[in-house]
Design an enzyme around this catalytic site. Structure first.
Site, mmCIF file in Angstrom:
data_model
loop_
_atom_site.group_PDB
_atom_site.id
_atom_site.type_symbol
_atom_site.label_atom_id
_atom_site.label_comp_id
_atom_site.label_asym_id
_atom_site.label_seq_id
_atom_site.Cartn_x
_atom_site.Cartn_y
_atom_site.Cartn_z
ATOM 1 N N GLY A 293 -5.854 2.927 22.235
ATOM 2 C CA GLY A 293 -6.081 3.586 21.087
ATOM 3 C C GLY A 293 -6.286 2.760 19.894
ATOM 4 O O GLY A 293 -7.509 2.547 19.248
ATOM 5 N N ARG A 294 -5.199 2.195 19.458
ATOM 6 C CA ARG A 294 -5.249 1.252 18.359
ATOM 7 C C ARG A 294 -6.034 0.203 18.612
ATOM 8 O O ARG A 294 -6.875 -0.169 17.476
ATOM 9 C CB ARG A 294 -3.706 0.592 18.285
ATOM 10 C CG ARG A 294 -3.521 -0.063 17.110
ATOM 11 C CD ARG A 294 -2.205 -1.119 17.244
ATOM 12 N NE ARG A 294 -0.953 -0.092 17.388
ATOM 13 C CZ ARG A 294 -0.280 0.357 16.582
ATOM 14 N NH1 ARG A 294 -0.673 0.343 15.252
ATOM 15 N NH2 ARG A 294 0.636 1.192 17.080
ATOM 16 N N ARG A 331 2.192 4.661 7.973
ATOM 17 C CA ARG A 331 2.894 3.724 8.653
ATOM 18 C C ARG A 331 3.733 2.821 8.055
ATOM 19 O O ARG A 331 4.852 2.373 8.406
ATOM 20 C CB ARG A 331 1.778 2.763 9.464
ATOM 21 C CG ARG A 331 0.839 3.612 10.582
ATOM 22 C CD ARG A 331 -0.182 2.936 11.313
ATOM 23 N NE ARG A 331 0.556 1.749 12.218
ATOM 24 C CZ ARG A 331 0.652 0.692 12.003
ATOM 25 N NH1 ARG A 331 0.130 -0.038 10.833
ATOM 26 N NH2 ARG A 331 1.225 -0.354 12.794
ATOM 27 N N TYR A 335 7.309 2.713 9.969
ATOM 28 C CA TYR A 335 7.790 1.840 10.577
ATOM 29 C C TYR A 335 7.606 0.212 9.804
ATOM 30 O O TYR A 335 7.249 -0.670 10.698
ATOM 31 C CB TYR A 335 7.466 1.649 12.430
ATOM 32 C CG TYR A 335 6.440 2.248 12.487
ATOM 33 C CD1 TYR A 335 6.620 3.291 13.467
ATOM 34 C CD2 TYR A 335 5.143 2.154 12.237
ATOM 35 C CE1 TYR A 335 5.560 4.202 14.031
ATOM 36 C CE2 TYR A 335 4.036 2.748 12.746
ATOM 37 C CZ TYR A 335 4.257 3.894 13.582
ATOM 38 O OH TYR A 335 3.310 4.655 14.131
ATOM 39 N N CYS A 362 6.513 11.192 -4.706
ATOM 40 C CA CYS A 362 7.744 11.017 -5.134
ATOM 41 C C CYS A 362 8.620 10.440 -4.214
ATOM 42 O O CYS A 362 9.867 11.250 -3.771
ATOM 43 C CB CYS A 362 8.207 12.407 -5.777
ATOM 44 S SG CYS A 362 7.042 13.122 -6.986
ATOM 45 N N GLU A 363 8.668 9.305 -3.752
ATOM 46 C CA GLU A 363 9.410 8.704 -2.764
ATOM 47 C C GLU A 363 9.442 7.198 -3.127
ATOM 48 O O GLU A 363 8.495 6.423 -3.134
ATOM 49 C CB GLU A 363 9.177 8.953 -1.251
ATOM 50 C CG GLU A 363 8.751 10.156 -0.681
ATOM 51 C CD GLU A 363 10.195 10.772 -0.490
ATOM 52 O OE1 GLU A 363 11.138 10.229 -0.014
ATOM 53 O OE2 GLU A 363 10.386 11.930 -0.475
#
Ligand SMILES: *Cc1c(COP(=O)(O)O)cnc(C)c1O
Length: 436
Positions: A293-294, A331, A335, A362-363
């Site tokens: 996939g990647r 991502r 992770y 807002c994080e």
């Protein structure tokens, strides 16, 4: 090792060029945040996998794991290159059908396939279902009776190997939510149910040990464990697998610290390991399937953002904020993924500062890159983040009710919109007023 962004070109204006198109032209035309895919790279990645099987004269099958990036446009390219497609939901299956994939070239995955997902797979007569658990065997069996149909399947096994990657993308270990355990006999129990099943045809085994893997030792151990099991099944039940599927997980380079093998090298070493084990155990060599996939779409994607506010905390850090973030690329927050980036409209200027790139949500965890060397910048400059083609747009979400970005394909100097930018109307399109 060459830095990731050195593979891209800069034109005489000092602008980043993607697929022979000036990145700033794309921004003027389509706005930001913008996902841009260089389709030549996607095609070359597909061909490298497919050609390696051909050159080694081994029967192989390459299925694109469409969860990495699923859209009608990209699946058309995948089909043109002769690949099969893996789906894990009705939405991904529907997209593959809409892209014109023949159903027999579609495989279905998932650790909790619902009745309606399995029904859709049966109704469309897809090529293969990868069975994950006992519940699914019973459900599938019941549905096949109802539809009076048959289905080819692989049995997903977990060989009990810890791949050297992030815990969240490790899938072949013993304590995993996926598949039948090889060591504790669960795989054999499933085999016994399927062995003489009237409607479910067991073509072979499947294992996917994880993602973003840089070495081949774990693949080689998986090959060994799987063929030892198959050798036992041959002795006890005279079963011979037609297919063994080793999943995806081939690593790519996000930053200069990542040193993946060539795509061809992963495949060659898999083939070699299979030949060695089948020779040693004296069993016929099955078809080898893989599911990248990647490594098909990851390095083909670039995200373009507009820089807005900046703030310096003296002696500590300089933040620059862009008009996207964890809503278009989860991502880094999910992770701690790392990326390289350049200023697309100042790609020829020397780097003079280190900044941290913040998203708009807002994080505090909505940071795209922690230490990025860049030249002097100002608001309205364009940041280009490289290698965002996999698990980027496909994980995009509506947090803070941001609309999803547009996606553009470029190939040999031509650009084409393949996913429209969402509007605010799109964001509320499923909302209904509360009438009480
Ligand atoms: C995610 C997944 C893949 C693809 O993994 P990549 O790391 O993107 O190559 C392949 N097979 C299965 C079963 C998967 O879950």
């Amino acid at each position: 090792m060459q830095s990731v962004h050195e593979i891209y070109q800069v034109n005489e204006k000092g602008h980043l060029v993607i697929g022979e198109v000036d990145a700033t032209t794309l921004v003027e035309k389509y706005g930001t945040p913008l996902y841009v895919y260089d389709i030549n790279i996607v095609r070359n990645n597909c061909r490298e996998f497919v050609d390696t099987f051909k050159q080694n004269k081994v029967k192989g099958r390459v299925a694109y794991a469409s969860k990495a990036f699923s859209s009608i446009g990209v699946l058309q390219v995948i089909q043109q290159e002769g690949l099969y497609v893996d789906v894990v939901s009705k939405g991904e299956l529907y997209t593959a059908m809409k892209a014109g994939l023949p159903p027999e070239k579609i495989h279905m995955h998932g650790n909790n396939k619902s009745r309606s997902e399995l029904e859709m797979a049966i109704q469309h007569k897809i090529g293969c279902i990868v069975i994950d658990n006992i519940y699914e065997i019973h459900l599938l069996s019941e549905l096949l009776d109802e539809y009076n149909q048959e289905m080819d399947v692989l049995l997903r096994v977990t060989p009990g190997i810890k791949s050297k990657t992030h815990r969240y993308i490790m899938t072949g270990n013993e304590d995993s939510k996926f598949g039948f355990n090889l060591q504790n006999g669960q795989a054999k129990k499933a085999f016994e149910i399927l062995q003489n099943h009237p409607s479910i045809h067991l073509k072979g085994l499947h294992c996917h040990i994880g993602s973003q893997i840089f070495e081949t030792e774990t693949f080689v151990s998986a090959v060994q464990l799987i063929f030892e099991e198959l050798s036992e099944w041959r002795t006890s039940y005279e079963y011979i697998a037609e297919v063994v599927n080793f999943g995806g997980g081939f690593g790519i380079s996000y930053t200069k610290d990542d040193n993946p093998l060539a795509r061809s090298a992963y495949v060659e070493q898999l083939i070699e390991a299979v030949q060695e084990q089948t020779n040693r155990l004296n069993i016929p060599i099955p078809e080898i399937w893989i599911e990248p996939g990647r490594s098909i779409v990851g390095d083909a994607g670039v995200t373009l953002y507009t820089i807005g506010s900046m703030k310096e905390i003296p002696g500590l850090r300089k933040y620059i904020s862009v008009d996207g973030g964890m809503t278009d690329n989860l991502r880094p927050a999910l992770y701690q993924a790392e990326y390289e980036a350049v200023i697309a409209n100042k790609a020829n200027l020397p780097n003079t500062q280190n900044v941290s790139v913040a998203g708009k949500c807002c994080e505090s965890g909505d940071m795209l890159i922690w230490d990025l060397p860049i030249p002097q910048v100002e608001a309205e400059d364009i940041l280009a983040v490289f290698t965002t083609g996999a698990y980027g747009y496909s994980m995009a979400n509506h947090y803070n009710r941001f609309s999803k970005p547009a996606v553009v394909f470029v190939e040999n100097g031509q650009d084409q919109l393949v996913i429209k930018r969402e509007t605010y109307q799109d964001v509320v399109k499923n909302d209904l007023p509360y009438l009480k």
